[in-house]
Design a protein around this motif. Sequence first.
Motif, PDB file in Angstrom:
ATOM      1  N   ALA A   1      16.978 -58.046  -6.433  1.00 22.30           N
ATOM      2  CA  ALA A   1      17.899 -57.026  -6.941  1.00 22.30           C
ATOM      3  C   ALA A   1      17.211 -56.165  -7.981  1.00 22.30           C
ATOM      4  CB  ALA A   1      19.136 -57.696  -7.539  1.00 22.30           C
ATOM      5  N   ALA A   2      16.370 -56.773  -8.813  1.00 19.07           N
ATOM      6  CA  ALA A   2      15.688 -56.002  -9.843  1.00 19.07           C
ATOM      7  C   ALA A   2      14.665 -55.044  -9.239  1.00 19.07           C
ATOM      8  CB  ALA A   2      15.019 -56.948 -10.828  1.00 19.07           C
ATOM      9  N   ALA A   3      14.131 -55.373  -8.049  1.00 12.64           N
ATOM     10  CA  ALA A   3      13.127 -54.525  -7.411  1.00 12.64           C
ATOM     11  C   ALA A   3      13.731 -53.274  -6.787  1.00 12.64           C
ATOM     12  CB  ALA A   3      12.373 -55.319  -6.352  1.00 12.64           C
ATOM     13  N   ILE A   4      15.048 -53.242  -6.519  1.00 12.00           N
ATOM     14  CA  ILE A   4      15.697 -52.072  -5.931  1.00 12.00           C
ATOM     15  C   ILE A   4      15.860 -51.012  -7.015  1.00 12.00           C
ATOM     16  CG2 ILE A   4      17.775 -51.206  -4.814  1.00 12.00           C
ATOM     17  CD1 ILE A   4      18.219 -53.981  -3.692  1.00 12.00           C
ATOM     18  N   PRO A   5      15.327 -49.763  -6.801  1.00 15.47           N
ATOM     19  CA  PRO A   5      15.435 -48.729  -7.823  1.00 15.47           C
ATOM     20  C   PRO A   5      16.891 -48.294  -8.002  1.00 15.47           C
ATOM     21  CG  PRO A   5      14.503 -47.817  -5.814  1.00 15.47           C
ATOM     22  CD  PRO A   5      14.578 -49.292  -5.614  1.00 15.47           C
ATOM     23  N   ALA A   6      17.234 -47.940  -9.228  1.00 13.42           N
ATOM     24  CA  ALA A   6      18.599 -47.505  -9.517  1.00 13.42           C
ATOM     25  C   ALA A   6      18.816 -46.075  -9.011  1.00 13.42           C
ATOM     26  CB  ALA A   6      18.845 -47.563 -11.027  1.00 13.42           C
TER      27      ALA A   6
ATOM     28  N   ARG B   1      25.931 -33.911   0.968  1.00 12.59           N
ATOM     29  CA  ARG B   1      25.965 -35.359   1.171  1.00 12.59           C
ATOM     30  C   ARG B   1      25.485 -36.070  -0.093  1.00 12.59           C
ATOM     31  NH1 ARG B   1      26.829 -35.579   6.610  1.00 12.59           N
ATOM     32  NH2 ARG B   1      26.209 -33.689   7.730  1.00 12.59           N
ATOM     33  N   ILE B   2      25.827 -37.375  -0.181  1.00 16.07           N
ATOM     34  CA  ILE B   2      25.465 -38.148  -1.369  1.00 16.07           C
ATOM     35  C   ILE B   2      23.956 -38.144  -1.574  1.00 16.07           C
ATOM     36  CG2 ILE B   2      25.404 -40.474  -2.342  1.00 16.07           C
ATOM     37  CD1 ILE B   2      28.161 -40.954  -1.208  1.00 16.07           C
ATOM     38  N   GLY B   3      23.204 -38.249  -0.487  1.00 13.92           N
ATOM     39  CA  GLY B   3      21.753 -38.243  -0.594  1.00 13.92           C
ATOM     40  C   GLY B   3      21.194 -36.933  -1.129  1.00 13.92           C
ATOM     41  N   ASP B   4      21.960 -35.810  -1.004  1.00 16.94           N
ATOM     42  CA  ASP B   4      21.517 -34.541  -1.570  1.00 16.94           C
ATOM     43  C   ASP B   4      21.619 -34.552  -3.091  1.00 16.94           C
ATOM     44  OD1 ASP B   4      21.109 -33.473   0.999  1.00 16.94           O
ATOM     45  OD2 ASP B   4      23.222 -32.857   1.132  1.00 16.94           O
ATOM     46  N   LEU B   5      22.596 -35.321  -3.633  1.00 18.96           N
ATOM     47  CA  LEU B   5      22.887 -35.289  -5.064  1.00 18.96           C
ATOM     48  C   LEU B   5      22.250 -36.445  -5.831  1.00 18.96           C
ATOM     49  CD1 LEU B   5      26.698 -34.513  -4.696  1.00 18.96           C
ATOM     50  CD2 LEU B   5      24.880 -32.876  -5.186  1.00 18.96           C
TER      51      LEU B   5
ATOM     52  N   ASP C   1      19.245 -39.540  -5.916  1.00 18.77           N
ATOM     53  CA  ASP C   1      18.056 -40.230  -5.418  1.00 18.77           C
ATOM     54  C   ASP C   1      18.354 -41.728  -5.300  1.00 18.77           C
ATOM     55  OD1 ASP C   1      16.410 -37.970  -5.265  1.00 18.77           O
ATOM     56  OD2 ASP C   1      15.911 -38.101  -7.399  1.00 18.77           O
ATOM     57  N   ASN C   2      17.721 -42.369  -4.347  1.00 16.26           N
ATOM     58  CA  ASN C   2      17.886 -43.816  -4.132  1.00 16.26           C
ATOM     59  C   ASN C   2      19.329 -44.158  -3.784  1.00 16.26           C
ATOM     60  OD1 ASN C   2      15.175 -43.981  -5.023  1.00 16.26           O
ATOM     61  ND2 ASN C   2      15.876 -44.156  -7.150  1.00 16.26           N
ATOM     62  N   ALA C   3      19.970 -43.332  -2.934  1.00 16.97           N
ATOM     63  CA  ALA C   3      21.374 -43.566  -2.568  1.00 16.97           C
ATOM     64  C   ALA C   3      21.517 -44.628  -1.491  1.00 16.97           C
ATOM     65  CB  ALA C   3      22.005 -42.266  -2.093  1.00 16.97           C
ATOM     66  N   GLY C   4      20.431 -45.048  -0.885  1.00 18.19           N
ATOM     67  CA  GLY C   4      20.508 -46.105   0.119  1.00 18.19           C
ATOM     68  C   GLY C   4      21.282 -45.699   1.356  1.00 18.19           C
TER      69      GLY C   4
ATOM     70  N   GLU D   1      22.224 -43.320 -12.839  1.00 13.51           N
ATOM     71  CA  GLU D   1      21.637 -42.812 -14.067  1.00 13.51           C
ATOM     72  C   GLU D   1      21.735 -41.285 -14.084  1.00 13.51           C
ATOM     73  OE1 GLU D   1      17.689 -44.216 -14.404  1.00 13.51           O
ATOM     74  OE2 GLU D   1      18.245 -46.346 -14.399  1.00 13.51           O
ATOM     75  N   THR D   2      22.340 -40.709 -15.149  1.00 14.14           N
ATOM     76  CA  THR D   2      22.557 -39.256 -15.229  1.00 14.14           C
ATOM     77  C   THR D   2      21.512 -38.540 -16.083  1.00 14.14           C
ATOM     78  OG1 THR D   2      24.014 -39.478 -17.135  1.00 14.14           O
ATOM     79  CG2 THR D   2      25.030 -39.618 -14.935  1.00 14.14           C
ATOM     80  N   HIS D   3      20.845 -39.274 -16.967  1.00 20.10           N
ATOM     81  CA  HIS D   3      19.855 -38.676 -17.863  1.00 20.10           C
ATOM     82  C   HIS D   3      20.422 -37.473 -18.622  1.00 20.10           C
ATOM     83  CE1 HIS D   3      16.710 -41.280 -16.348  1.00 20.10           C
ATOM     84  NE2 HIS D   3      16.931 -40.866 -15.097  1.00 20.10           N
ATOM     85  N   GLY D   4      21.681 -37.552 -18.985  1.00 23.00           N
ATOM     86  CA  GLY D   4      22.305 -36.503 -19.795  1.00 23.00           C
ATOM     87  C   GLY D   4      22.746 -35.279 -19.026  1.00 23.00           C
TER      88      GLY D   4
END
Length: 370
Positions: A42-47, A62-66, A68-71, A108-111
């Motif tokens: 689980a820790a190896a999967i990027p957020a 789509r979610i993948g457009d907005l 990253d790492n949406a799976g 993660e939004t990074h502000g």
Amino acid sequence: MAVRPFLVAVVAGLLLAASAPVLAGNDAAARRADFASAFQTAAAIPAPVLRGRVDITDEMVRIGDLVDNAGDAAQIAIYRAPDPGTTGTLPAAQLLDVLRAHQVIGVETHGISNVAVTRLARTLDPDDVELQIAVALEHRNGLGDARDMLLTFDKDLKAIHLDAANNGAITPVVTRFDPRSGRFDVTLEVANDSGAAPTRLRFTGTAVETIEAAVLARDVDRNTLLKSSDIVIERRPKAEIGNNAASRDRVVGMQTRRQMRAGQALHGIDLTRPDLVQRDQAVTLIYQTAGIYLTVRGKATESGTEGDVVSVLNLQSNRTISGVVVGRGQVSVSPAAPVVPHKLASVEPAAEATASFSAGNNAPASSKAE
């Protein structure tokens, strides 16, 4: 399908393990090893990470457009895309609620407070469209070159934004022109590489062939000598100007035959070469021959331009002579050609005739003499 269900299950399993009784022997060791392996996986999967700016070509966001790492949730459509060539804004707080509804958590939004979504497009500028129409009408039913056409569209021509997939050639598929009314009806087809039907764009309006003409920049009187500043070059309808429009090179330095107003196009018939000698003007008479150059004051009795023959009064001899206008206020008088006397006939035949005529008073006259 949820993006992080495995991580949630691992966390829940860890909590459950902490509250359960301690297992003895090998079973407890095996369970701890499984938990440790699951936690490492689980820790190896990027957020998942939110993007601040997004460029898309599809009609749906789509979610993948907005994110990253949406799976597995990357292909889920959640918004309709803005119009081609425009940009829309999504508030980050609202977007996170939509993502949680699809089991995408821990983003993660990074502000980032807003996400800008731009839909890419192929843009056709008004000048590009006008050129395509002109090329389609070129040499049709009496029209001339495309560069000489003035097009007026029934609707204001604005930039056209097409789907980015429309990246093929632009081809006229319908072209109609009525030379009597000047009306045109042209349909352009834009090919695409998506396999869909080509996009068709229809335009209607009027087409007029134009030519360059020298136009007066100010009012002028008769006999005005035109300067470069008196002229502007404009494109005017060919039907209005005709085929005798004067160019700038043919206008500057010429003299107007009549009074004209600003905005009038000049024709050859409106112009004449400037008078270098005016009637009653004081002029210089020039006499030039081999080794001799004389000037005399005179008075022009008529007007003329360069090369014209005019009459001039010689103020010294008070005689009127003719000369050729060679410059402003200058008339050249050619030297008179010398008179070559005719060759005298031989006197010998005449003497012989006299002799034969006077030979003997008593001789009878010949029949020819008679």
